[in-house]
Design a protein around this motif. Structure first.
Motif, mmCIF file in Angstrom:
data_model
loop_
_atom_site.group_PDB
_atom_site.id
_atom_site.type_symbol
_atom_site.label_atom_id
_atom_site.label_comp_id
_atom_site.label_asym_id
_atom_site.label_seq_id
_atom_site.Cartn_x
_atom_site.Cartn_y
_atom_site.Cartn_z
ATOM 1 N N THR A 146 9.042 -32.154 11.531
ATOM 2 C CA THR A 146 8.589 -33.520 11.267
ATOM 3 C C THR A 146 7.068 -33.585 11.208
ATOM 4 N N LEU A 147 6.427 -32.908 12.157
ATOM 5 C CA LEU A 147 4.970 -32.859 12.185
ATOM 6 C C LEU A 147 4.423 -31.803 11.240
ATOM 7 N N GLN A 148 5.333 -30.979 10.684
ATOM 8 C CA GLN A 148 4.952 -29.882 9.792
ATOM 9 C C GLN A 148 3.882 -29.010 10.454
ATOM 10 N N SER A 149 4.210 -28.552 11.666
ATOM 11 C CA SER A 149 3.233 -27.763 12.410
ATOM 12 C C SER A 149 3.919 -26.727 13.290
ATOM 13 N N VAL A 150 3.146 -25.693 13.593
ATOM 14 C CA VAL A 150 3.567 -24.635 14.504
ATOM 15 C C VAL A 150 2.477 -24.472 15.557
ATOM 16 N N LYS A 151 2.871 -24.449 16.818
ATOM 17 C CA LYS A 151 1.930 -24.147 17.894
ATOM 18 C C LYS A 151 2.222 -22.735 18.392
ATOM 19 N N MET A 152 1.168 -21.957 18.588
ATOM 20 C CA MET A 152 1.316 -20.565 18.984
ATOM 21 C C MET A 152 0.562 -20.344 20.287
ATOM 22 N N LEU A 153 1.303 -20.000 21.338
ATOM 23 C CA LEU A 153 0.718 -19.777 22.654
ATOM 24 C C LEU A 153 0.830 -18.301 23.028
ATOM 25 N N SER A 154 -0.302 -17.669 23.282
ATOM 26 C CA SER A 154 -0.316 -16.293 23.759
ATOM 27 C C SER A 154 -0.350 -16.305 25.285
ATOM 28 N N THR A 206 16.109 -9.659 16.363
ATOM 29 C CA THR A 206 16.151 -11.086 16.669
ATOM 30 C C THR A 206 17.588 -11.523 16.899
ATOM 31 N N ASN A 207 17.753 -12.626 17.659
ATOM 32 C CA ASN A 207 19.086 -13.200 17.835
ATOM 33 C C ASN A 207 19.384 -14.268 16.792
ATOM 34 N N LEU A 208 18.461 -14.497 15.882
ATOM 35 C CA LEU A 208 18.727 -15.430 14.784
ATOM 36 C C LEU A 208 19.806 -14.856 13.864
ATOM 37 N N THR A 209 20.791 -15.672 13.512
ATOM 38 C CA THR A 209 21.825 -15.247 12.577
ATOM 39 C C THR A 209 21.375 -15.536 11.145
ATOM 40 N N PHE A 210 22.125 -15.002 10.195
ATOM 41 C CA PHE A 210 21.796 -15.243 8.798
ATOM 42 C C PHE A 210 21.850 -16.732 8.479
ATOM 43 N N ASN A 211 22.887 -17.420 8.943
ATOM 44 C CA ASN A 211 23.017 -18.848 8.655
ATOM 45 C C ASN A 211 21.876 -19.651 9.282
ATOM 46 N N GLU A 212 21.457 -19.252 10.465
ATOM 47 C CA GLU A 212 20.326 -19.943 11.102
ATOM 48 C C GLU A 212 19.038 -19.718 10.311
ATOM 49 N N MET A 213 18.862 -18.523 9.786
ATOM 50 C CA MET A 213 17.683 -18.264 8.958
ATOM 51 C C MET A 213 17.712 -19.103 7.687
ATOM 52 N N ILE A 214 18.886 -19.264 7.122
ATOM 53 C CA ILE A 214 19.017 -20.105 5.917
ATOM 54 C C ILE A 214 18.668 -21.552 6.258
ATOM 55 N N ASP A 215 19.157 -22.042 7.410
ATOM 56 C CA ASP A 215 18.833 -23.405 7.833
ATOM 57 C C ASP A 215 17.329 -23.569 8.031
ATOM 58 N N ILE A 216 16.680 -22.544 8.622
ATOM 59 C CA ILE A 216 15.236 -22.599 8.823
ATOM 60 C C ILE A 216 14.521 -22.617 7.484
ATOM 61 N N GLN A 217 14.988 -21.782 6.559
ATOM 62 C CA GLN A 217 14.355 -21.734 5.237
ATOM 63 C C GLN A 217 14.463 -23.089 4.540
ATOM 64 N N LYS A 218 15.588 -23.749 4.686
ATOM 65 C CA LYS A 218 15.815 -25.027 4.016
ATOM 66 C C LYS A 218 15.086 -26.176 4.690
ATOM 67 N N ASN A 219 15.071 -26.179 6.012
ATOM 68 C CA ASN A 219 14.627 -27.360 6.740
ATOM 69 C C ASN A 219 13.261 -27.250 7.408
ATOM 70 N N TYR A 220 12.714 -26.030 7.491
ATOM 71 C CA TYR A 220 11.498 -25.848 8.284
ATOM 72 C C TYR A 220 10.360 -25.175 7.531
ATOM 73 N N LYS A 221 10.537 -24.879 6.260
ATOM 74 C CA LYS A 221 9.534 -24.080 5.561
ATOM 75 C C LYS A 221 8.172 -24.770 5.482
ATOM 76 N N ASP A 222 8.143 -26.106 5.532
ATOM 77 C CA ASP A 222 6.858 -26.811 5.486
ATOM 78 C C ASP A 222 6.129 -26.792 6.832
ATOM 79 N N ALA A 223 6.817 -26.348 7.882
ATOM 80 C CA ALA A 223 6.197 -26.348 9.209
ATOM 81 C C ALA A 223 5.026 -25.382 9.289
ATOM 82 N N ALA A 224 5.021 -24.375 8.429
ATOM 83 C CA ALA A 224 3.948 -23.375 8.470
ATOM 84 C C ALA A 224 2.642 -23.880 7.871
ATOM 85 N N LYS A 225 2.634 -25.120 7.386
ATOM 86 C CA LYS A 225 1.426 -25.664 6.774
ATOM 87 C C LYS A 225 0.284 -25.785 7.773
ATOM 88 N N GLU A 226 0.617 -26.034 9.030
ATOM 89 C CA GLU A 226 -0.427 -26.187 10.045
ATOM 90 C C GLU A 226 -0.077 -25.338 11.260
#
Length: 318
Positions: free
Chosen positions: A100-108, A252-272
Motif C-alpha cells: 500500500t505504501l509501496q515501500s520496503v524497510k531494510m533493517l540490518s 527459502t520457504n516461499l512456495t512458487f504460488n507465494e512468489m507468484i502472488d508477490i509478483q502480482k501484488n507487491y512488485k511496486d513495493a520496491a519503488k522505495e
C-alpha cells in the motif's frame, strides 16, 4: 593470519546485504514469459524451496494472506557455508514489505547483538542462533528480539554474489569517485562491472570522504543495476544462467504460488527502499565482545517496523 581472516569476514558482511536484497527483489520482479522460461523458473523455485517446521507466529492475530496484499516480513541470512559445518549467519537483515505504501524497510541487525536465543534459554550473540538451531532458531530469535512476526526466510550463500552479477551480464553504474582498491582502478565516469569488480566496488569505504554513506550509495547502485538487468527477463537470452545462479545460492520457504502472488501484488513495493540501523554500546562480558542494545532503542525500531507491517498493538495484546 587472524587479522586477515577478520578483515575478510568484515568484507563479506558488507556485501552480503546486496545479495539478499537483489535476491528478494528479483523474486518480486520475476514473471513467466513463455513456457521455457516458466519451466526454468519452476525448476529453480523447486531447488530453492526448503520449508521449515515452524508454527504460525503468535505475533499475528490472523494468518498472512498475500492475495489480500497484506504487509509481510522476510529474514535474510547471509551464510558462510562450510563443508561438514552448518556455517555462520554473519549477516542478518529483516525486510518489511508494504504494498500500500509501496515501500520496503531494510533493517540490518549487528551480528554481535546480545539477546535471548529462543530455544536455548540463554543470552548470546544473535547470529549464534543459526549455529545452534539453523533457520528456525534464527527466525524465532529475531522475531522475539524485534517483537514482530517473521513470515519468510531467504538464506543466501555468500559466495553467490559474483555469480548473480555475472548471470545478468554485468552491470553499468555512474561512478562519482575516482578510486583504486586491491589493484583495480575505478575511474570517475560510467563504468561496466563484472561480478568480481562489482564486489570490489561495493567494498570500498576508507578512501571515500563520505564514509559509510558513500559505500551505501554504491551498494544501491549495484542493487538497482542488477534489478534493471534482471527484471527484463523477456529480453534476455541467458535467463537460464540467472535462474541457475539463484537456484544454487538461495534457499527459502516461499512456495512458487507465494512468489507468484508477490509478483502480482507487491512488485511496486520496491519503488522505495529505506535502510534502518540499530545502535548500541559495545562491551565485553567474560572477555567476549557484545553489542548491548538499550530497551529504548529496541522500542523505537519495533514501533517503526510494526507500523510498516500495520500491526495494531491493541489487537495483538488485547
Amino acid at each position: 593470519m587472524e587479522g586477515r581472516s577478520a578483515k575478510a569476514k568484515r568484507k563479506k558482511r558488507k556485501w552480503v546485504k546486496i545479495i539478499g536484497v537483489i535476491s528478494l527483489l528479483l523474486l518480486i520482479g520475476v514473471g513467466a514469459y513463455g513456457y521455457s522460461v516458466y519451466k526454468a523458473l519452476t525448476d529453480t523455485v523447486d531447488t530453492m524451496h526448503e520449508p521449515i517446521e515452524r508454527e504460525v507466529s503468535e505475533k499475528r492475530v490472523e494468518d498472512l494472506t498475500l492475495k489480500d496484499k497484506e504487509p509481510f516480513s522476510v529474514l535474510m541470512l547471509g551464510v558462510d557455508e562450510r563443508e561438514g559445518d552448518r556455517g555462520r549467519s554473519d549477516t542478518m537483515i529483516v525486510l518489511t514489505v508494504n504494498p500500500t505504501l509501496q515501500s520496503v524497510k531494510m533493517l540490518s541487525i549487528p551480528r554481535d547483538t546480545r539477546t535471548e536465543i529462543i530455544g536455548r534459554e540463554t543470552e548470546d550473540k544473535i547470529n549464534h542462533a543459526y549455529a545452534f538451531g539453523g533457520v528456525k532458531m534464527s527466525m524465532d530469535t529475531v522475531e522475539n528480539f524485534l517483537d514482530i512476526p517473521i513470515d519468510f526466510y531467504l538464506q543466501v550463500n555468500m559466495e553467490g554474489f559474483e555469480d548473480i552479477v555475472d548471470a545478468v551480464g554485468g552491470v553499468t553504474v555512474d561512478n562519482d569517485l575516482d578510486f583504486t582498491i586491491e589493484g583495480v582502478h575505478f575511474p570517475k565516469r560510467e563504468i561496466t562491472l563484472d561480478g568480481e569488480k562489482a564486489l570490489l566496488y561495493t567494498r570500498m569505504r576508507y578512501e571515500d570522504p563520505r564514509g559509510d554513506f558513500g559505500r551505501q550509495l554504491r551498494q544501491r547502485q549495484i542493487i538497482e543495476a542488477v534489478i534493471k538487468e534482471g527484471a527484463s527477463l523477456s529480453s534476455l537470452t541467458n535467463y537460464k544462467n540467472i535462474f541457475n545462479a539463484l537456484g544454487e545460492n538461495i534457499r527459502t520457504n516461499l512456495t512458487f504460488n507465494e512468489m507468484i502472488d508477490i509478483q502480482k501484488n507487491y512488485k511496486d513495493a520496491a519503488k522505495e527502499m529505506e535502510q534502518l540501523t540499530i545502535t548500541g554500546e559495545g562491551t565485553r562480558i567474560h572477555s567476549i565482545y557484545y553489542l548491548l542494545v538499550s530497551d529504548e532503542e529496541k522500542e523505537t525500531i519495533q514501533k517503526e517496523l510494526k507500523e510498516h507491517l500495520e500491526i495494531v498493538e491493541s489487537e495483538k495484546n488485547p
